[in-house]
Structures are given as C-alpha cells and as structure tokens.
Design a protein around this motif. Structure first.
Motif, PDB file in Angstrom:
ATOM      1  N   VAL A  38       0.401  -1.144  -0.173  1.00  0.00           N
ATOM      2  CA  VAL A  38       0.043   0.433   0.011  1.00  0.00           C
ATOM      3  C   VAL A  38       1.399   1.226  -0.105  1.00  0.00           C
ATOM      4  CG1 VAL A  38      -1.417   1.461   1.164  1.00  0.00           C
ATOM      5  CG2 VAL A  38      -2.188  -1.571   1.106  1.00  0.00           C
ATOM      6  N   PRO A  39       1.335   1.547   0.898  1.00  0.00           N
ATOM      7  CA  PRO A  39       2.635   2.839   0.612  1.00  0.00           C
ATOM      8  C   PRO A  39       3.667   2.517  -0.725  1.00  0.00           C
ATOM      9  CG  PRO A  39       3.581   0.974   3.065  1.00  0.00           C
ATOM     10  CD  PRO A  39       2.001   0.388   2.155  1.00  0.00           C
ATOM     11  N   CYS A  40       3.812   1.459  -0.695  1.00  0.00           N
ATOM     12  CA  CYS A  40       4.327   1.604  -2.575  1.00  0.00           C
ATOM     13  C   CYS A  40       3.730   1.992  -2.954  1.00  0.00           C
ATOM     14  CB  CYS A  40       4.961   0.057  -2.178  1.00  0.00           C
ATOM     15  SG  CYS A  40       5.681  -0.186  -4.172  1.00  0.00           S
ATOM     16  N   VAL A  42       1.401   4.022  -2.785  1.00  0.00           N
ATOM     17  CA  VAL A  42       0.791   5.415  -2.644  1.00  0.00           C
ATOM     18  C   VAL A  42       2.223   6.311  -2.899  1.00  0.00           C
ATOM     19  CG1 VAL A  42      -0.284   7.334  -1.223  1.00  0.00           C
ATOM     20  CG2 VAL A  42      -1.314   4.916  -1.018  1.00  0.00           C
ATOM     21  N   LEU A  43       2.589   6.019  -2.895  1.00  0.00           N
ATOM     22  CA  LEU A  43       4.358   6.948  -2.422  1.00  0.00           C
ATOM     23  C   LEU A  43       4.987   7.065  -4.019  1.00  0.00           C
ATOM     24  CD1 LEU A  43       6.228   6.171   0.850  1.00  0.00           C
ATOM     25  CD2 LEU A  43       4.032   7.697   0.282  1.00  0.00           C
ATOM     26  N   LEU A  44       4.617   5.943  -4.815  1.00  0.00           N
ATOM     27  CA  LEU A  44       5.365   5.732  -6.245  1.00  0.00           C
ATOM     28  C   LEU A  44       4.759   5.761  -7.139  1.00  0.00           C
ATOM     29  CD1 LEU A  44       8.116   3.394  -4.942  1.00  0.00           C
ATOM     30  CD2 LEU A  44       8.755   5.841  -5.657  1.00  0.00           C
ATOM     31  N   HIS A  45       3.550   5.126  -6.964  1.00  0.00           N
ATOM     32  CA  HIS A  45       2.504   4.755  -8.319  1.00  0.00           C
ATOM     33  C   HIS A  45       1.188   5.108  -8.114  1.00  0.00           C
ATOM     34  CE1 HIS A  45       5.725   1.379  -9.352  1.00  0.00           C
ATOM     35  NE2 HIS A  45       5.635   1.606  -8.376  1.00  0.00           N
ATOM     36  N   THR A  46       0.874   6.584  -7.936  1.00  0.00           N
ATOM     37  CA  THR A  46      -0.597   6.897  -7.983  1.00  0.00           C
ATOM     38  C   THR A  46      -0.233   8.800  -8.874  1.00  0.00           C
ATOM     39  OG1 THR A  46      -0.092   7.831  -5.755  1.00  0.00           O
ATOM     40  CG2 THR A  46      -1.633   6.097  -5.951  1.00  0.00           C
ATOM     41  N   GLY A  47       0.280   8.103 -10.170  1.00  0.00           N
ATOM     42  CA  GLY A  47       0.266   9.808 -10.635  1.00  0.00           C
ATOM     43  C   GLY A  47       1.909  10.528  -9.946  1.00  0.00           C
ATOM     44  N   GLN A  48       2.616  10.774  -9.112  1.00  0.00           N
ATOM     45  CA  GLN A  48       3.599  11.473  -9.010  1.00  0.00           C
ATOM     46  C   GLN A  48       4.430  11.346 -10.609  1.00  0.00           C
ATOM     47  OE1 GLN A  48       3.020   9.184  -7.359  1.00  0.00           O
ATOM     48  NE2 GLN A  48       2.542   9.293  -5.893  1.00  0.00           N
ATOM     49  N   ARG A  49       4.521  10.357 -11.373  1.00  0.00           N
ATOM     50  CA  ARG A  49       5.118  10.377 -12.367  1.00  0.00           C
ATOM     51  C   ARG A  49       7.244  10.873 -11.858  1.00  0.00           C
ATOM     52  NH1 ARG A  49       0.689  12.863 -14.764  1.00  0.00           N
ATOM     53  NH2 ARG A  49       2.105  14.687 -14.959  1.00  0.00           N
ATOM     54  N   THR A 101      -0.499   3.217   7.618  1.00  0.00           N
ATOM     55  CA  THR A 101      -1.232   4.188   8.157  1.00  0.00           C
ATOM     56  C   THR A 101      -1.457   5.501   7.682  1.00  0.00           C
ATOM     57  OG1 THR A 101      -1.021   2.791  10.491  1.00  0.00           O
ATOM     58  CG2 THR A 101      -1.924   4.538  10.584  1.00  0.00           C
ATOM     59  N   TRP A 102      -0.042   6.278   7.418  1.00  0.00           N
ATOM     60  CA  TRP A 102      -0.329   7.798   7.154  1.00  0.00           C
ATOM     61  C   TRP A 102      -0.405   7.519   5.245  1.00  0.00           C
ATOM     62  CZ3 TRP A 102      -1.459  11.386  10.310  1.00  0.00           C
ATOM     63  CH2 TRP A 102      -1.365  11.340  11.529  1.00  0.00           C
ATOM     64  N   SER A 103      -0.131   6.488   4.895  1.00  0.00           N
ATOM     65  CA  SER A 103      -0.103   6.461   3.510  1.00  0.00           C
ATOM     66  C   SER A 103      -1.945   6.299   3.233  1.00  0.00           C
ATOM     67  CB  SER A 103       0.274   5.316   2.518  1.00  0.00           C
ATOM     68  OG  SER A 103       1.712   5.238   2.487  1.00  0.00           O
ATOM     69  N   VAL A 104      -2.224   5.690   3.692  1.00  0.00           N
ATOM     70  CA  VAL A 104      -3.583   5.089   3.592  1.00  0.00           C
ATOM     71  C   VAL A 104      -4.327   7.001   4.266  1.00  0.00           C
ATOM     72  CG1 VAL A 104      -5.677   4.138   4.483  1.00  0.00           C
ATOM     73  CG2 VAL A 104      -4.158   2.928   4.391  1.00  0.00           C
ATOM     74  N   ARG A 125      -0.398  17.085  -6.685  1.00  0.00           N
ATOM     75  CA  ARG A 125      -0.759  16.618  -5.668  1.00  0.00           C
ATOM     76  C   ARG A 125      -0.734  15.320  -5.178  1.00  0.00           C
ATOM     77  NH1 ARG A 125      -5.444  19.321  -8.069  1.00  0.00           N
ATOM     78  NH2 ARG A 125      -5.952  16.798  -9.312  1.00  0.00           N
ATOM     79  N   ALA A 126       0.242  14.881  -5.955  1.00  0.00           N
ATOM     80  CA  ALA A 126       0.287  12.976  -5.324  1.00  0.00           C
ATOM     81  C   ALA A 126       2.072  13.020  -5.064  1.00  0.00           C
ATOM     82  CB  ALA A 126       0.480  12.288  -6.732  1.00  0.00           C
ATOM     83  N   ARG A 127       2.643  14.023  -5.523  1.00  0.00           N
ATOM     84  CA  ARG A 127       3.914  14.356  -4.685  1.00  0.00           C
ATOM     85  C   ARG A 127       4.259  15.193  -3.624  1.00  0.00           C
ATOM     86  NH1 ARG A 127       8.959  15.537  -9.453  1.00  0.00           N
ATOM     87  NH2 ARG A 127       8.477  14.153 -10.651  1.00  0.00           N
ATOM     88  N   ILE A 128       3.036  16.028  -3.467  1.00  0.00           N
ATOM     89  CA  ILE A 128       2.878  16.711  -2.324  1.00  0.00           C
ATOM     90  C   ILE A 128       2.467  15.521  -1.107  1.00  0.00           C
ATOM     91  CG2 ILE A 128       1.457  17.702  -1.026  1.00  0.00           C
ATOM     92  CD1 ILE A 128       1.023  20.041  -3.000  1.00  0.00           C
ATOM     93  N   VAL A 129       1.159  14.369  -1.746  1.00  0.00           N
ATOM     94  CA  VAL A 129       1.506  13.754  -1.086  1.00  0.00           C
ATOM     95  C   VAL A 129       2.431  12.739  -0.614  1.00  0.00           C
ATOM     96  CG1 VAL A 129       0.061  11.229  -0.516  1.00  0.00           C
ATOM     97  CG2 VAL A 129      -1.485  13.731  -1.402  1.00  0.00           C
ATOM     98  N   THR A 130       3.157  12.094  -1.202  1.00  0.00           N
ATOM     99  CA  THR A 130       4.308  11.802  -0.984  1.00  0.00           C
ATOM    100  C   THR A 130       5.219  12.303   0.049  1.00  0.00           C
ATOM    101  OG1 THR A 130       4.720  10.363  -3.097  1.00  0.00           O
ATOM    102  CG2 THR A 130       6.732  10.105  -1.718  1.00  0.00           C
ATOM    103  N   TRP A 131       5.520  13.138  -0.418  1.00  0.00           N
ATOM    104  CA  TRP A 131       6.869  14.290   1.042  1.00  0.00           C
ATOM    105  C   TRP A 131       5.926  14.229   2.087  1.00  0.00           C
ATOM    106  CZ3 TRP A 131      11.558  14.096  -0.545  1.00  0.00           C
ATOM    107  CH2 TRP A 131      11.723  14.008  -1.882  1.00  0.00           C
ATOM    108  N   ALA A 132       5.544  14.550   2.306  1.00  0.00           N
ATOM    109  CA  ALA A 132       3.473  15.042   3.506  1.00  0.00           C
ATOM    110  C   ALA A 132       3.760  13.338   4.620  1.00  0.00           C
ATOM    111  CB  ALA A 132       2.380  15.154   2.927  1.00  0.00           C
TER     112      ALA A 132
END
Length: 404
Positions: A38-40, A42-49, A101-104, A125-132
């Motif tokens: 799940v974190p993999c 969210v952090l890498l494959h949800t539109g960050q490119r 937890t925090w990825s979700v 937005r995807a990259r902001i989520v990753t860094w957050a």
C-alpha cells in the motif's frame, strides 16, 4: 428425537471452522503484503511520474523490505532467536505499520483536501502526498523511538475502594508491567526504571508480567536490577503470556531469587492500621494451554482461605480476566498486556481482544480495573501516541478514619 446421525452432524458443524477463522489463517501471509504494498503504491505509483530510476529503486526497496521482514521475524523470534534478526524484523514491522497508516490517511484525506482547494495538478498533488507521508513518518520514527527508549513518566492516581479499611487509606501501590527485556539490551534502562520506582516509597510494588522476550538465563542481566526495587511491605509478580513463550518456570524462579513473591494462584495479606488487604495473583490465561504442569489461571485457588469480607487487590496480566474477577467480587484488578496500543492506531485492534486498552474502568457493581500502558515495549522500538508508564496508585478508603 436426537439420533447418533444428528449428533454426528452437529459435532461436525461445530468442528468445522467458521469463515472468519478460515480467513484469519491467511492474515500472517496477507498482512505483510498489505503493509508494504500500500505505501509503495501510494508513494510511487499514483500519478507522481517520478523519473524511472527513482520509481525502480523505490519499488525494489519496498520489495526487499517485504521479503526481509517476515524472514527476520521468523529467524529472530523462532527457535533460533537471533537477536540481530529480531531487531531488523521488529524495526521493519514498526516502519511498515507507520507508513501504511499514514499512506492511507494522507493518501485519501490530504489528496481530497488538495483537490477541493484546487492546489496543483494531479502530479503535484500526488507528490505533495508522498513528501507529506515521508515527512510525517520520519518525525514519528524519531519521536516514537525516543518515547520507547526513555524511562517512563510516573502516572499517579487515587483509587477509592469502598471496602478498604481506614487503616489502609493512603496505601501506595506501584505498578510496572510489560518490561519486555529483549534483543535490544536495556540493562541501563532497567536500572533507571528501578531507581525511579524506589523514589515513590511504595508499600507494595507489582509487576504484572511479560518481563522479557527470551529465557531467564538469556535476559538475566537486563532483569537483574529488579532485585534492587524496594517496597515497605512486599514486591509481587505474576506471569504474562510472553513468559509462556520462553520457559515460564525459569522466570518464576528468577523473580523469587531476586526477592519478589510470585503470586501463582495464591495470595498474601497486607496489614496496616488494624486493617487488611488481600493481595492475590493468578497465572496468565495462556498458562492453561502451555502444557506446563501446575500452571493455569485459577482465581478460586488464589483466594482460597481468604476472608470473603476483606477487600481484594488482584494481579492478572490480561485485562480480559476482569470477567472472572467481577464474578468473584474483586475490588481492584491490575493488568498490563495492551501497551496502550503502542503504535497508533493499533489500539483499535487491541479492543477486539481486550475490554480496555488503558486507564481505570468499572466492571460490575464493585470491581475496578486499572490497565497500564506498560513500562517497556514489545517488538518495534517505537511508541506513537501511547506513552509508557510507571503507575503509582494511592488507595483510598471508603470508610471514615477513627480520628474523623
């Protein structure tokens, strides 16, 4: 009329595991995959490119962690009990739980908030989520590690017991529990905990189990400072479930050697000012299936010979023993086991198995239960929103003193 055939069919239905029980068998296989996948995602494959090397390297790192965590846990906590492997496995477990937890949470809530606020495009937005997520994770790992390794703060509370005689008013009971001496050497921490306990001038000091992960012989150096603990009346101990994973009788013998009284389904009397308190203890409920001769949770045996008119303080490792305690009219049960959840929001899962997670609660007409968040930590060396504690309970009488 019931026939042998209908009885056999009924027994077969009872023996057949439920759908939930069948599903629970797969949890050890499914959980690690979810915790890392799940974190993999969210952090890498949800539109960050991200640039391809970043994506490949990050994905490979998650895959290595997914493979390493269960292997290290088995090697560290299995029959070989390799401390180095246990440290690696436990740490990865804590890291995966926090990242999951925090990825979700941030992957859903923060992304939704950014979308509503019109901040950036999809990639932004995807990259902001990753860094957050990475920022929150780093902060929680640092803070959680410091919280787990520090000497617990003292939590003080007054507990009024209506049946407690006036002569015992003000009795000071210190509770430590779930010290979990283990792969990370905490001998110095153990000594500092005991020094703190000694400043509290307790009449009674209690340890409600889960002393360590490992045998008494293996963890003796970390447990040895317990022999320095001072109490005016007594130091008492009951077994926890983790003792039964590591030769429980060895821990009972060591605590006896260190000057503690193992209350294995028995009691002692604490007397002061002409009044008496029964201090009883039971083996952990897991003792019943441990196969160790003479071990089992027997409350009736613990109270055998005690005057039923006297108030009773009971030590039982797990809060869920409270049903039996309330049925016997126990005045106060002291427990640990839950760690307060240890890493938020794990306390929600603890509630499935235990009636309380932390603090003082009432059960039935008379019985109070105090559940400690624990003095140490198990496994992952983190405590997140679940601080450890040394507990000072000052018992208050419900009866007027002779001077009043």
């Amino acid at each position: 009329m019931e026939t042998s055939e209908t009885r056999s069919a009924g027994e077969a239905r009872k023996a057949r595991p439920s759908r939930l029980q069948r599903l629970m068998r797969y949890v050890p296989l499914i959980a690690p995959v979810l915790l890392w996948a799940v974190p993999c995602w969210v952090l890498l494959h949800t539109g960050q490119r991200w640039p391809l090397p970043v994506t490949l390297t990050g994905t490979a790192l998650f895959a290595v962690c997914l493979a390493a965590m269960p292997l290290a846990m088995v090697r560290g906590h299995g029959r070989r009990q390799r401390d180095g492997a246990a440290i690696v496995g436990d740490t990865l477990l804590g890291v995966s739980w926090v990242l999951f937890t925090w990825s979700v949470l941030l992957g859903v809530l923060l992304r939704l908030a950014l979308t509503v606020a019109g901040v950036g495009d999809g990639q932004g937005r995807a990259r902001i989520v990753t860094w957050a997520v990475l920022g929150v994770g780093a902060a929680l790992f640092t803070w959680g590690y410091a919280e787990a390794r520090r000497v617990p703060r003292v939590r003080r509370l007054d507990v009024r017991l209506p049946r407690l005689g006036a002569g015992l008013d003000g009795t000071r009971v210190v509770l430590i529990t779930d010290t979990h001496y283990g792969p990370l050497d905490r001998a110095r921490w153990s000594a500092r905990v005991c020094e703190t306990v000694n400043t509290l001038e307790a009449d009674l000091v209690c340890h409600t189990g889960d002393i360590a992960d490992g045998t008494a012989e293996r963890r003796r150096a970390q447990a040895a400072p317990l022999g320095t603990v001072r109490a005016v009346r007594a130091r008492v101990y009951v077994t926890g479930n983790h003792e039964y994973y590591s030769e429980a009788q060895g821990w009972v013998d060591l605590m006896d050697e260190l000057g503690w009284e193992p209350l294995r389904n028995r009691h002692l009397l604490l007397e002061r000012g002409g009044d008496t308190l029964v201090v009883a203890g039971v083996d952990d409920v897991t003792a019943e299936s441990s196969g160790l001769a003479g071990h089992g949770a027997h409350l009736a045996g613990a109270l055998d010979g005690a005057d039923p008119g006297l108030p009773v303080l009971l030590l039982a490792h797990q809060p869920k023993f409270i049903d039996r305690a309330a049925a016997h009219g126990i005045d106060l049960q002291l427990s640990g086991h839950t760690h307060g959840g240890q890493i938020w929001p794990f306390h929600h899962l603890v509630r499935i198995d235990q009636p309380t997670v932390a603090g003082l609660s009432r059960h039935g007409a008379r019985t109070l239960l105090y559940t400690s968040r624990g003095t140490g930590f198990w496994g992952p060396p983190f405590r997140v929103f679940a601080p450890s504690e040394i507990t000072l309970l000052v018992l208050r009488s419900g009866q007027p003193s002779a001077a009043s």
